[in-house]
Design a protein around this motif. Structure first.
Motif, PDB file in Angstrom:
ATOM      1  N   LEU A 156      -4.449   3.660   3.246  1.00 20.94           N
ATOM      2  CA  LEU A 156      -3.028   4.090   2.692  1.00 20.94           C
ATOM      3  C   LEU A 156      -3.223   5.441   1.791  1.00 20.94           C
ATOM      4  CD1 LEU A 156      -0.028   3.672   2.910  1.00 20.94           C
ATOM      5  CD2 LEU A 156      -0.626   2.335   0.665  1.00 20.94           C
ATOM      6  N   HIS A 157      -2.874   6.451   1.965  1.00 19.81           N
ATOM      7  CA  HIS A 157      -3.041   7.611   1.193  1.00 19.81           C
ATOM      8  C   HIS A 157      -1.792   7.808   0.246  1.00 19.81           C
ATOM      9  CE1 HIS A 157      -4.154  11.432  -0.349  1.00 19.81           C
ATOM     10  NE2 HIS A 157      -2.882  11.977  -0.300  1.00 19.81           N
ATOM     11  N   ILE A 158      -1.971   7.840  -0.971  1.00 17.06           N
ATOM     12  CA  ILE A 158      -1.018   8.104  -1.980  1.00 17.06           C
ATOM     13  C   ILE A 158      -0.961   9.370  -2.434  1.00 17.06           C
ATOM     14  CG2 ILE A 158      -0.008   7.368  -4.233  1.00 17.06           C
ATOM     15  CD1 ILE A 158      -1.672   4.709  -3.789  1.00 17.06           C
ATOM     16  N   ASP A 159       0.260  10.134  -2.247  1.00 14.32           N
ATOM     17  CA  ASP A 159       0.646  11.555  -2.678  1.00 14.32           C
ATOM     18  C   ASP A 159       1.119  11.506  -4.068  1.00 14.32           C
ATOM     19  OD1 ASP A 159       1.140  14.124  -3.316  1.00 14.32           O
ATOM     20  OD2 ASP A 159       1.736  14.634  -1.412  1.00 14.32           O
ATOM     21  N   ASP A 183       7.221   8.711  -7.666  1.00 11.01           N
ATOM     22  CA  ASP A 183       8.013   8.701  -9.058  1.00 11.01           C
ATOM     23  C   ASP A 183       7.926   7.347  -9.714  1.00 11.01           C
ATOM     24  OD1 ASP A 183       9.675   7.217  -7.596  1.00 11.01           O
ATOM     25  OD2 ASP A 183      11.471   8.306  -8.454  1.00 11.01           O
ATOM     26  N   GLY A 184       6.840   6.378  -8.827  1.00  8.72           N
ATOM     27  CA  GLY A 184       6.480   5.173  -9.814  1.00  8.72           C
ATOM     28  C   GLY A 184       7.597   4.047  -9.429  1.00  8.72           C
ATOM     29  N   ARG A 185       8.311   4.120  -8.362  1.00 14.83           N
ATOM     30  CA  ARG A 185       9.236   3.065  -8.006  1.00 14.83           C
ATOM     31  C   ARG A 185       8.975   1.605  -7.739  1.00 14.83           C
ATOM     32  NH1 ARG A 185      14.614   5.750  -5.356  1.00 14.83           N
ATOM     33  NH2 ARG A 185      14.295   7.862  -6.349  1.00 14.83           N
ATOM     34  N   GLY A 186       7.544   1.815  -7.329  1.00 17.31           N
ATOM     35  CA  GLY A 186       7.010   0.452  -7.302  1.00 17.31           C
ATOM     36  C   GLY A 186       7.037  -0.411  -5.766  1.00 17.31           C
ATOM     37  N   LEU A 187       7.786  -0.091  -4.926  1.00 16.22           N
ATOM     38  CA  LEU A 187       7.879  -0.968  -3.844  1.00 16.22           C
ATOM     39  C   LEU A 187       6.871  -1.255  -2.956  1.00 16.22           C
ATOM     40  CD1 LEU A 187       9.827  -2.324  -1.636  1.00 16.22           C
ATOM     41  CD2 LEU A 187      10.225  -0.029  -0.393  1.00 16.22           C
ATOM     42  N   CYS A 188       5.932   0.225  -2.964  1.00 20.67           N
ATOM     43  CA  CYS A 188       4.499  -0.285  -2.431  1.00 20.67           C
ATOM     44  C   CYS A 188       3.908  -1.323  -3.244  1.00 20.67           C
ATOM     45  CB  CYS A 188       3.898   1.063  -2.260  1.00 20.67           C
ATOM     46  SG  CYS A 188       3.713   1.623  -3.780  1.00 20.67           S
ATOM     47  N   THR A 189       3.659  -1.472  -4.295  1.00 17.91           N
ATOM     48  CA  THR A 189       3.036  -2.300  -5.212  1.00 17.91           C
ATOM     49  C   THR A 189       3.537  -3.911  -4.837  1.00 17.91           C
ATOM     50  OG1 THR A 189       4.297  -1.850  -7.119  1.00 17.91           O
ATOM     51  CG2 THR A 189       2.340  -0.869  -6.966  1.00 17.91           C
ATOM     52  N   GLU A 190       4.777  -3.826  -4.587  1.00 17.18           N
ATOM     53  CA  GLU A 190       5.217  -5.309  -4.196  1.00 17.18           C
ATOM     54  C   GLU A 190       5.000  -5.613  -2.871  1.00 17.18           C
ATOM     55  OE1 GLU A 190       9.561  -5.545  -5.046  1.00 17.18           O
ATOM     56  OE2 GLU A 190       9.278  -4.557  -6.901  1.00 17.18           O
ATOM     57  N   LEU A 191       5.122  -4.711  -1.977  1.00 17.43           N
ATOM     58  CA  LEU A 191       4.597  -5.195  -0.599  1.00 17.43           C
ATOM     59  C   LEU A 191       3.071  -5.051  -0.377  1.00 17.43           C
ATOM     60  CD1 LEU A 191       6.859  -2.603   1.360  1.00 17.43           C
ATOM     61  CD2 LEU A 191       7.177  -4.857   1.397  1.00 17.43           C
ATOM     62  N   LEU A 192       2.386  -4.512  -1.138  1.00 17.49           N
ATOM     63  CA  LEU A 192       0.831  -4.552  -0.972  1.00 17.49           C
ATOM     64  C   LEU A 192       0.295  -5.004  -2.316  1.00 17.49           C
ATOM     65  CD1 LEU A 192       0.462  -1.250   0.858  1.00 17.49           C
ATOM     66  CD2 LEU A 192       0.052  -3.531   1.882  1.00 17.49           C
ATOM     67  N   ALA A 193       0.822  -6.094  -2.669  1.00 19.52           N
ATOM     68  CA  ALA A 193       0.231  -6.599  -4.268  1.00 19.52           C
ATOM     69  C   ALA A 193      -1.160  -7.203  -3.966  1.00 19.52           C
ATOM     70  CB  ALA A 193       1.107  -7.982  -4.544  1.00 19.52           C
ATOM     71  N   ASP A 194      -1.871  -7.535  -2.904  1.00 20.29           N
ATOM     72  CA  ASP A 194      -3.298  -7.718  -2.864  1.00 20.29           C
ATOM     73  C   ASP A 194      -4.214  -6.408  -3.048  1.00 20.29           C
ATOM     74  OD1 ASP A 194      -2.611 -10.361  -2.288  1.00 20.29           O
ATOM     75  OD2 ASP A 194      -3.317 -10.085  -0.111  1.00 20.29           O
ATOM     76  N   VAL A 195      -3.614  -5.261  -2.640  1.00 20.21           N
ATOM     77  CA  VAL A 195      -4.458  -4.165  -2.904  1.00 20.21           C
ATOM     78  C   VAL A 195      -3.859  -2.898  -3.949  1.00 20.21           C
ATOM     79  CG1 VAL A 195      -5.472  -4.241  -0.541  1.00 20.21           C
ATOM     80  CG2 VAL A 195      -3.351  -2.971  -0.929  1.00 20.21           C
ATOM     81  N   LEU A 196      -2.594  -3.255  -4.218  1.00 17.03           N
ATOM     82  CA  LEU A 196      -2.215  -2.210  -5.226  1.00 17.03           C
ATOM     83  C   LEU A 196      -1.641  -2.864  -6.390  1.00 17.03           C
ATOM     84  CD1 LEU A 196      -0.145   0.254  -3.021  1.00 17.03           C
ATOM     85  CD2 LEU A 196      -2.236   0.678  -3.743  1.00 17.03           C
ATOM     86  N   ILE A 228      -6.907  -0.604   3.802  1.00 14.40           N
ATOM     87  CA  ILE A 228      -6.064  -1.569   3.918  1.00 14.40           C
ATOM     88  C   ILE A 228      -6.721  -2.727   4.958  1.00 14.40           C
ATOM     89  CG2 ILE A 228      -3.672  -2.238   4.939  1.00 14.40           C
ATOM     90  CD1 ILE A 228      -3.609  -0.517   2.399  1.00 14.40           C
ATOM     91  N   PRO A 229      -6.752  -4.032   4.231  1.00 14.10           N
ATOM     92  CA  PRO A 229      -7.141  -5.146   5.397  1.00 14.10           C
ATOM     93  C   PRO A 229      -6.270  -5.193   6.582  1.00 14.10           C
ATOM     94  CG  PRO A 229      -7.021  -5.704   3.134  1.00 14.10           C
ATOM     95  CD  PRO A 229      -6.420  -4.458   3.099  1.00 14.10           C
ATOM     96  N   ALA A 230      -6.888  -5.547   7.601  1.00 12.59           N
ATOM     97  CA  ALA A 230      -6.004  -5.765   8.968  1.00 12.59           C
ATOM     98  C   ALA A 230      -4.950  -6.564   8.575  1.00 12.59           C
ATOM     99  CB  ALA A 230      -7.035  -6.395   9.963  1.00 12.59           C
ATOM    100  N   HIS A 231      -4.976  -7.728   7.853  1.00 14.62           N
ATOM    101  CA  HIS A 231      -3.897  -8.595   7.929  1.00 14.62           C
ATOM    102  C   HIS A 231      -2.809  -7.952   6.985  1.00 14.62           C
ATOM    103  CE1 HIS A 231      -5.974  -9.561   3.917  1.00 14.62           C
ATOM    104  NE2 HIS A 231      -4.620  -9.759   3.476  1.00 14.62           N
ATOM    105  N   LEU A 232      -3.029  -6.893   6.228  1.00 15.11           N
ATOM    106  CA  LEU A 232      -1.660  -6.009   5.667  1.00 15.11           C
ATOM    107  C   LEU A 232      -1.365  -4.996   6.252  1.00 15.11           C
ATOM    108  CD1 LEU A 232      -3.316  -6.655   1.755  1.00 15.11           C
ATOM    109  CD2 LEU A 232      -1.353  -7.708   3.029  1.00 15.11           C
ATOM    110  N   ALA A 233      -1.734  -4.726   7.500  1.00 13.15           N
ATOM    111  CA  ALA A 233      -1.532  -3.433   8.202  1.00 13.15           C
ATOM    112  C   ALA A 233       0.054  -3.180   8.382  1.00 13.15           C
ATOM    113  CB  ALA A 233      -2.139  -3.244   9.636  1.00 13.15           C
ATOM    114  N   ALA A 234       0.567  -4.391   8.610  1.00 10.67           N
ATOM    115  CA  ALA A 234       2.116  -4.526   8.926  1.00 10.67           C
ATOM    116  C   ALA A 234       2.757  -3.989   7.552  1.00 10.67           C
ATOM    117  CB  ALA A 234       2.751  -5.588   9.524  1.00 10.67           C
TER     118      ALA A 234
END
Length: 85
Positions: A9-12, A17-30, A56-62
């Motif tokens: 997962l590339h982060i630009d 702007d740091g809304r944080g949705l990705c950190t909630e969905l991918l809490a295991d890696v972010l 990204i581990p395979a189990h977190l691909a979705a």
């Protein structure tokens, strides 16, 4: 040793702007840095890896696909690294 992952997962950060949705969905890696921007959790990046390309581990691909599609500023992009050096 960190196992190779076929997806990254590339982060630009120039778009984020740091809304944080990705950190909630991918809490295991972010997690969020002190300003709210997503960063890799300690131990998730291989030594010398680009900090903006998170394995990204395979189990977190979705969940990663959801994070990419739901990012309001299009700051996330999935990269398939199979077959690339």
């Amino acid at each position: 040793m960190v196992e190779p992952h076929p997806i990254r997962l590339h982060i630009d950060w120039t778009r984020c702007d740091g809304r944080g949705l990705c950190t909630e969905l991918l809490a295991d890696v972010l997690e969020r840095d002190e300003w709210g921007y997503p960063i890799a959790r300690p131990g998730t990046l291989p030594r010398g890896a680009d900090a903006s390309d998170i394995p990204i581990p395979a189990h977190l691909a979705a969940a990663a696909a959801d994070a990419e599609s739901l990012c309001p500023l299009l700051a996330l992009r999935l990269r398939d690294v199979i077959g690339r050096p």
